[in-house]
Design an enzyme around this catalytic site. Structure first.
Site, PDB file in Angstrom:
ATOM      1  N   SER A  60      12.408  63.790 -32.080  1.00  0.00           N
ATOM      2  CA  SER A  60      12.541  64.069 -30.839  1.00  0.00           C
ATOM      3  C   SER A  60      11.260  63.480 -29.900  1.00  0.00           C
ATOM      4  CB  SER A  60      12.401  65.697 -30.289  1.00  0.00           C
ATOM      5  OG  SER A  60      13.584  66.271 -30.687  1.00  0.00           O
ATOM      6  N   ARG A  94      11.297  60.095 -27.139  1.00  0.00           N
ATOM      7  CA  ARG A  94      10.595  60.309 -25.915  1.00  0.00           C
ATOM      8  C   ARG A  94       9.485  59.412 -25.782  1.00  0.00           C
ATOM      9  NH1 ARG A  94      13.471  64.861 -27.263  1.00  0.00           N
ATOM     10  NH2 ARG A  94      14.228  66.169 -25.512  1.00  0.00           N
ATOM     11  N   GLY A 144      22.694  61.374 -30.443  1.00  0.00           N
ATOM     12  CA  GLY A 144      22.933  62.122 -28.991  1.00  0.00           C
ATOM     13  C   GLY A 144      21.591  62.197 -27.966  1.00  0.00           C
ATOM     14  N   ASP A 153      18.391  73.200 -35.150  1.00  0.00           N
ATOM     15  CA  ASP A 153      18.329  72.132 -36.074  1.00  0.00           C
ATOM     16  C   ASP A 153      18.156  72.495 -37.647  1.00  0.00           C
ATOM     17  OD1 ASP A 153      19.150  70.399 -34.192  1.00  0.00           O
ATOM     18  OD2 ASP A 153      17.077  69.287 -33.978  1.00  0.00           O
ATOM     19  N   LYS A 199      27.241  69.394 -32.968  1.00  0.00           N
ATOM     20  CA  LYS A 199      26.410  68.437 -33.475  1.00  0.00           C
ATOM     21  C   LYS A 199      26.889  67.203 -34.262  1.00  0.00           C
ATOM     22  CE  LYS A 199      22.916  70.830 -32.041  1.00  0.00           C
ATOM     23  NZ  LYS A 199      21.909  70.394 -30.874  1.00  0.00           N
ATOM     24  N   ARG A 241      28.784  71.625 -37.751  1.00  0.00           N
ATOM     25  CA  ARG A 241      27.911  72.187 -38.712  1.00  0.00           C
ATOM     26  C   ARG A 241      28.452  73.579 -39.492  1.00  0.00           C
ATOM     27  NH1 ARG A 241      22.286  69.782 -36.581  1.00  0.00           N
ATOM     28  NH2 ARG A 241      22.617  67.661 -37.446  1.00  0.00           N
TER      29      ARG A 241
HETATM   30  C1  S3P Z   1      16.930  67.291 -29.278  1.00  0.00           C
HETATM   31  C2  S3P Z   1      17.616  68.549 -28.878  1.00  0.00           C
HETATM   32  C3  S3P Z   1      18.667  69.372 -29.693  1.00  0.00           C
HETATM   33  C4  S3P Z   1      18.540  69.085 -30.862  1.00  0.00           C
HETATM   34  C5  S3P Z   1      18.611  67.466 -31.354  1.00  0.00           C
HETATM   35  C6  S3P Z   1      17.389  66.862 -30.758  1.00  0.00           C
HETATM   36  C7  S3P Z   1      16.140  66.787 -28.568  1.00  0.00           C
HETATM   37  O1  S3P Z   1      19.843  69.312 -29.049  1.00  0.00           O
HETATM   38  O2  S3P Z   1      19.443  69.743 -31.611  1.00  0.00           O
HETATM   39  O3  S3P Z   1      18.456  67.470 -32.581  1.00  0.00           O
HETATM   40  O4  S3P Z   1      15.403  65.762 -29.045  1.00  0.00           O
HETATM   41  O5  S3P Z   1      15.952  66.967 -27.288  1.00  0.00           O
HETATM   42  P1  S3P Z   1      20.384  70.019 -27.938  1.00  0.00           P
HETATM   43  O6  S3P Z   1      19.521  69.819 -26.710  1.00  0.00           O
HETATM   44  O7  S3P Z   1      21.781  69.390 -27.386  1.00  0.00           O
HETATM   45  O8  S3P Z   1      20.460  71.451 -28.379  1.00  0.00           O
END
Ligand code: S3P
Length: 428
Positions: free
Chosen positions: A23, A27, A94, A314, A341, A345
């Site tokens: 994450s 960013r 995602g 996660d 996801k 899952r």
């Molecule tokens: C993430 C947020 C989560 C997580 C993903 C990474 C992020 O998803 O499951 O692996 O970096 O903001 P959601 O915000 O859809 O729950």
């Protein structure tokens, strides 16, 4: 088809530095790109997902150089991105897709986003619908990728989020930065706050109220590039935490793991189950980090509900594995987000755990597991369901059975942790 390592003779032992946080790596690239001046990231996660972000921003005209896990980004500012003449390929990610939708919605050019088969099944209206309230013009394909973002001027919003999702929240924050007046976003439950923290470190004004769920975003910040060391990914460390807790005789140390409170759900759950965990925190200016020492021990069952889900979202496949060895019945509810996801899952865990003879019952929003039932392998051919975290949890589960097992789709671990099986081998 990968042959998985079975029960180790003497447990897991040794010390490991896990790769950088996924994450935060995403960013770091994105916010470095829209800041001015150079951003340097060290211990950047060089997994497929984070490289999708890196390549997308290169395509948007941002000079980015990478040498190993060090990345240098020459920021172009909030108004310096350029249109890409090719569709932006989000791969499996995602996070890249949803955050970039919020950013591109306010840019003076159009963009097309595409992704792989799994990503193309995941819901995108959760982002495009709230962004539309800010004036965004986004066309999805029946709520999915491919998505066309027609860049336009955005206006501020006062919005209550419909899902507890850091990705949706972050998309709205990135859009709100481009409006002309402040926006307020109200979360259902607190979710990971890396966007708020990192944007603030780069000079933006993003404040969370004392209630922990109301976020105010001031528009049009001038952000300045930063130097940042990405902490080890708690979500990657988690696989070894669970392996060392469950394989008798184990004792391992995981160095410099990110300990942001919005991410440490598994650590707390493991402690509540009676896990042997020592946490040695290291003082930092940015995201909290520390070393974790984990030893094997017997575990108690646990019940987890909606409120606890975001901080462990996660790691829930790993909670299922802990539950499958605890001395009682465990229950997870309020986790329907698991169904959207990289794969469903809940369904993947139930299918694969049943092959190991684990007593698991599927719920619409979670599962019930009786850890007192002895495991008995009924099918040795496991399947990662093209999902990195399912692949890794099955790699850990294999350490708990005598029968040799194989794993289809083991290469999916490259999405978040390309060296996972090598690092696991190091501890065996
Ligand atoms: C993430 C947020 C989560 C997580 C993903 C990474 C992020 O998803 O499951 O692996 O970096 O903001 P959601 O915000 O859809 O729950």
């Amino acid at each position: 088809m990968k042959t998985l390592k079975g029960k180790p003779a003497a447990g897991l032992h040794g010390e490991l530095v896990v790769p950088g946080d996924k994450s935060i790596s995403h960013r770091g690239i994105m916010f470095g790109a829209i800041s001015e001046g150079q951003t340097t990231l060290t211990h950047f996660l060089t997994s497929a997902d984070c490289l999708s972000t890196l390549n997308a921003f290169k395509q948007l005209g941002v000079p980015i150089e990478r040498e190993g896990t060090t990345v240098k980004i020459q920021g172009v500012g909030l108004h310096g991105l350029k249109a890409s003449d090719q569709p932006l390929d989000m791969g499996n990610s995602g996070t890249t897709t949803r955050l970039i939708m919020g950013l591109l919605a306010g840019q003076p050019f159009d963009s097309t986003l595409i992704g792989d088969a799994s990503l193309s099944k995941r819901p995108m209206k959760r982002v495009s619908v709230p962004l539309a309230q800010m004036g965004a013009k986004i066309d999805t394909t029946d709520g999915h990728l491919p998505v066309t973002v027609k860049g336009t001027k955005l206006h501020a919003v006062n919005y209550q989020l419909k899902v507890a999702s850091a990705q949706v929240k972050s998309a709205l924050i990135l859009a709100a930065l481009q409006a002309e007046t402040p926006s307020t976003l109200i979360e259902q439950l607190p979710t990971r706050d890396h966007t708020e923290r990192i944007l603030t470190a780069f000079g933006a004004d993003v404040q969370t109220a004392d209630d922990g769920v109301t976020i105010t975003v001031q528009p049009q910040p001038h952000m300045t590039g930063q130097t940042m060391t990405v902490p080890g990914d708690m979500s990657s460390a988690a696989f070894f935490m669970v392996a060392a807790s469950l394989v008798p005789g184990s004792k391992i140390t995981l160095k410099d793991v990110g300990l942001n409170k919005t991410r440490t759900g598994l650590l707390e759950i493991l402690q509540q189950m009676g896990g042997k965990v020592t946490i040695n925190t290291t003082p930092t200016d940015g995201e909290p980090i520390g070393d974790l020492i984990i030893e094997a021990t017997d575990l108690k069952p646990i019940e987890i509900g909606k409120e606890q889900i975001p901080a462990v979202i996660d790691e829930l496949p790993l909670v299922a594995l802990l539950a499958a060895k605890a001395n009682g019945v465990s229950k997870v509810t309020g986790a329907e987000e698991l169904r959207v996801k990289e794969t469903d899952r809940i369904s993947a865990i139930v299918q694969e755990f049943k092959k190991l003879g684990i007593a698991i019952e599927e719920l619409p929003d979670g599962f019930v597991i009786d850890g007192r039932q002895p495991w008995h392998v009924t099918d040795t051919a496991l399947d990662a369901h093209d999902d990195h975290r399912i692949g890794m949890v099955l790699g850990v589960a294999a350490l708990l059975v005598d029968t040799p097992l194989t794993l289809k789709g083991a290469e999916s671990v490259g999405i978040s942790y390309p060296e996972f099986f090598d690092d696991l081998d190091q501890l065996l």
